[in-house]
Design an enzyme around this catalytic site. Structure first.
Site, PDB file in Angstrom:
ATOM      1  CB  CYS A 165      -7.471  -4.367 -19.406  1.00 33.43           C
ATOM      2  SG  CYS A 165      -7.754  -5.806 -19.220  1.00 33.43           S
TER       3      CYS A 165
ATOM      4  CG  HIS B  38      -2.023  -0.821   0.888  1.00 32.89           C
ATOM      5  ND1 HIS B  38      -2.638  -1.873   1.838  1.00 32.89           N
ATOM      6  CD2 HIS B  38      -2.843  -1.302  -0.235  1.00 32.89           C
ATOM      7  CE1 HIS B  38      -3.500  -2.629   1.418  1.00 32.89           C
ATOM      8  NE2 HIS B  38      -3.734  -2.423   0.360  1.00 32.89           N
TER       9      HIS B  38
ATOM     10  CD  GLU C 285      -6.646 -12.645 -17.800  1.00 30.33           C
ATOM     11  OE1 GLU C 285      -5.859 -11.854 -17.332  1.00 30.33           O
ATOM     12  OE2 GLU C 285      -7.722 -13.066 -17.279  1.00 30.33           O
TER      13      GLU C 285
ATOM     14  CG  ASP D 159      -2.788 -13.463 -15.836  1.00 29.71           C
ATOM     15  OD1 ASP D 159      -1.854 -14.022 -15.022  1.00 29.71           O
ATOM     16  OD2 ASP D 159      -3.837 -12.838 -15.109  1.00 29.71           O
TER      17      ASP D 159
HETATM   18  C1  PEP Z   1      -3.952  -9.029 -17.079  1.00 29.17           C
HETATM   19  O1  PEP Z   1      -3.586 -10.353 -16.769  1.00 29.17           O
HETATM   20  O2  PEP Z   1      -3.195  -8.432 -18.165  1.00 29.17           O
HETATM   21  C2  PEP Z   1      -4.807  -8.288 -16.482  1.00 29.17           C
HETATM   22  C3  PEP Z   1      -5.235  -7.118 -16.695  1.00 29.17           C
HETATM   23  O3  PEP Z   1      -5.416  -8.830 -15.316  1.00 29.17           O
HETATM   24  P1  PEP Z   1      -4.647  -9.048 -13.867  1.00 29.17           P
HETATM   25  O4  PEP Z   1      -3.323  -8.080 -13.907  1.00 29.17           O
HETATM   26  O5  PEP Z   1      -5.682  -8.507 -12.748  1.00 29.17           O
HETATM   27  O6  PEP Z   1      -4.472 -10.499 -13.628  1.00 29.17           O
HETATM   28 MG    MG Z   2      -4.885 -11.324 -15.648  1.00 34.37          MG
END
Ligand code: PEP
Ligand code: MG
Length: 579
Positions: A508, A192, A437, A461
């Site tokens: 993302c 944090h 992913e 991922d």
């Molecule tokens: C990813 O895997 O790119 C993703 C956006 O999910 P997280 O980072 O939350 O696993």
């Molecule tokens: Mg992910």
């Protein structure tokens, strides 16, 4: 003597100032034996220290206008940690049974709890051990009679706090003083304190191991938060160089701020969506501040992490509604829980045995959600209920099989029909999307395109699974390569297939927030980027300097290269191209 320390690049930027060392009370606790007649007095001393720390937390929260949005949540978390009987009651038992001083008792109990956290596979949860240590640190300081951290005695110079560990509350306490940066021995990138530093825009390096032993009070330090480097007693040449870089960065930063209200449109007038990744309703102000077009990824598991039990449907609904309303009509993609099987959800013993062997391949994400349909249904209902208040889309992580989509769609239908039965309003046409992913999902993307309204590529991922690199293991971090030819093949296949099918696709993962990849991704056809809000201005700037028609053929050629070195070279050339 000048020397350099290397740690974790935690919060970007450069700071130059004077070292201010702060001590760590929990490391300096001695073990004292208490006379039997004084034991109850010691228990009372412990209780009153807890009361004082709670009062201190309340006072902090009341004086927190203009604080980063997360701050309230961090203080609440530390208060909750101290309210837990494991820390508020067990130390009293230890004082009575072992006839020891209060400081010793709470530190013993802290070590037990920290050890439990450190056995957890999930990095985020494991790093909550820092919160336990930090909360206990405040109690021990209170017992020792010096509660608040203060920067005293040094005037004029900007101060760089050097500590074994710092809590978010410490950072807040320093904030109104002459404080430029901080560096610590421990701490992880998702602690944090790290999140707070990024939110406040303070350069910081954590995980330096021995900074407190090696640095002395008053020494001049350069903190390069982007590279994770601390230079102690730099010579004049290095100092001049960094002063210059710092000035350049500040100039760049103020220019980027002007981009806030500008649209992300390329030179050839193609509109690109700049979306934000968030962890809860408290992030909304930052999202708007950074000029995002909406939320492309709401990581809802953060509503669960840190509190240790599942938020009820109503609690989730409140959090989603607050976020949706705060976004004032902008679209929001709410991702269903991406929890691993180490994160409780009442998974049975057989499951938890398996996960220890290989959690990333285990019962996580949508697999866990489908194994726990009651909890999944509650979340889908909460999201649907929030859809009444704005443009909400639901997204499911880690699909690999078509039947997972079919089962999810059936549960969504079930959630809708139960809400209809209860006469609760929701968006009947809510869009549902899935994350790509897993390499299998990227390769066989057709079966997801046929079933879903949109896709979002989770490169974090996807890269982990494609290259067989545990993203949390620093020993193989050098192999984590977004530009690996196999990764680029998958990305271009997914983006092309989605375009042909007329299904929107966004990205993302971290890759979307790195301006070094923006042109490549634009050239591959990506039109929606979702990222950590602070990255938006830099990526937006890159978008505005790009002409897609000129980039496209180069990006295509790059995906056909089979040598990483050549790919890196061509991406650099692409980025240097004057358009
Ligand atoms: C990813 O895997 O790119 C993703 C956006 O999910 P997280 O980072 O939350 O696993
Ligand atoms: Mg992910």
């Amino acid at each position: 003597m000048s020397f350099t320390l290397h740690g974790l690049p935690t919060s970007g930027g450069i700071a130059i100032g004077q070292a201010h060392l702060i001590s760590q009370a929990t490391l300096e606790v001695s073990h004292l034996v208490i006379a039997p007649r004084k034991v109850e007095k010691e228990v009372a001393r412990f209780e009153s220290a807890l009361v004082n720390v709670r009062t201190e937390f309340e006072a902090m929260k009341n004086g927190m206008e203009n604080s980063p949005a997360d701050m309230h949540a961090f203080i609440d978390l530390h208060r909750m940690i101290l309210d837990d009987p494991e820390l508020s009651e067990t130390p009293k038992q230890i004082i009575r049974e072992r006839r020891c001083n209060a400081e010793w008792a709470i530190v013993q109990q802290m070590e037990v709890l920290v050890e439990q956290f450190e056995r957890i596979d999930d990095v985020y949860l494991r790093e909550r051990s820092y919160d336990v240590r930090q909360a206990v640190e405040r109690v021990v300081r209170e017992l020792a009679g010096h509660a608040a951290s203060r920067l005293k005695g040094i005037k004029g110079e900007r101060l760089i706090v050097v500590g074994h560990d710092l809590s978010p509350a410490d950072v807040m306490a320093f904030r109104n003083q002459n404080f430029a940066s901080f560096v610590t021995d421990v701490g992880g990138a998702t602690s944090h304190t790290a999140i707070l530093a990024r939110g406040m825009g303070i350069p910081a390096v954590l995980g330096l191991h021995h900074a407190r032993q090696l640095i002395r009070d008053g020494e001049t330090l350069i903190v390069d938060g982007t590279r994770g480097v601390v230079i102690v007693n730099p010579d004049q040449r290095i100092l001049d160089e960094y002063e210059l870089r710092k000035a350049q960065l500040e100039l760049e930063h103020s220019k980027l701020k002007l981009l806030k209200t500008a649209q992300a449109t390329t030179l050839d007038k193609i509109r690109i969506d700049m979306l934000a990744n968030i962890e809860g309703p408290n992030d909304v102000d930052t999202v708007i501040e950074c000029g995002a077009d909406g939320v492309g990824l709401f990581r809802t598991e953060f509503l669960y992490l840190g509190r240790g039990d599942m938020p009820s449907e109503d609690e989730q609904f409140e959090a989603y509604r607050k976020t949706v309303k705060g976004m004032e009509g902008r679209p929001i993609v709410i991702r269903t829980f991406d929890l691993g099987n180490d994160k409780e959800l009442h998974v049975d013993e057989a499951h938890s045995d398996r996960r220890r062997e290989n959690p990333a391949l285990g019962l996580r994400s949508v697999r866990l959600a489908l194994a726990e349909p009651k909890a999944f249904l509650a979340q889908l209902r909460a999201i649907l209920r929030a859809s009444k208040y704005g443009k909400v889309k639901v997204m499911v992580p880690m699909f690999s099989h078509a039947f997972q989509v079919d089962q999810t769609l059936a549960l969504l239908e079930q959630a809708k029909s139960s809400l209809r039965g209860e006469k609760l309003a929701f968006d009947e046409n809510i869009e549902i999307g899935g994350m790509i992913e897993v390499p299998a999902a990227a390769l066989a993307v057709g079966m997801f395109l046929r079933r879903l309204d949109f896709l979002s590529i989770g490169t974090n991922d996807l890269i982990q699974y494609t290259l067989a690199i545990n993203r949390a293991d620093e020993q193989v971090a050098n192999l984590y390569d977004p530009l690996h030819p196999a990764v680029l093949m998958l990305l271009s296949h997914v983006i092309d297939s989605a375009e042909k099918a007329g299904v929107p696709v966004s990205m993302c993962g971290e890759m979307a927030g790195d301006p070094n990849f923006t042109r490549l991704l634009l050239g591959l056809g990506l039109r929606q980027f979702s990222m950590f809000p602070a990255r938006i201005p830099a990526v937006k700037q890159r978008v505005k300097q790009s002409d897609i028609s000129g980039i496209e053929p180069i990006a295509r050629r790059i995906t056909r290269l089979e040598e990483s070195v050549k790919i890196v070279e061509q991406v650099e050339r692409l980025n240097a191209l004057q358009q």
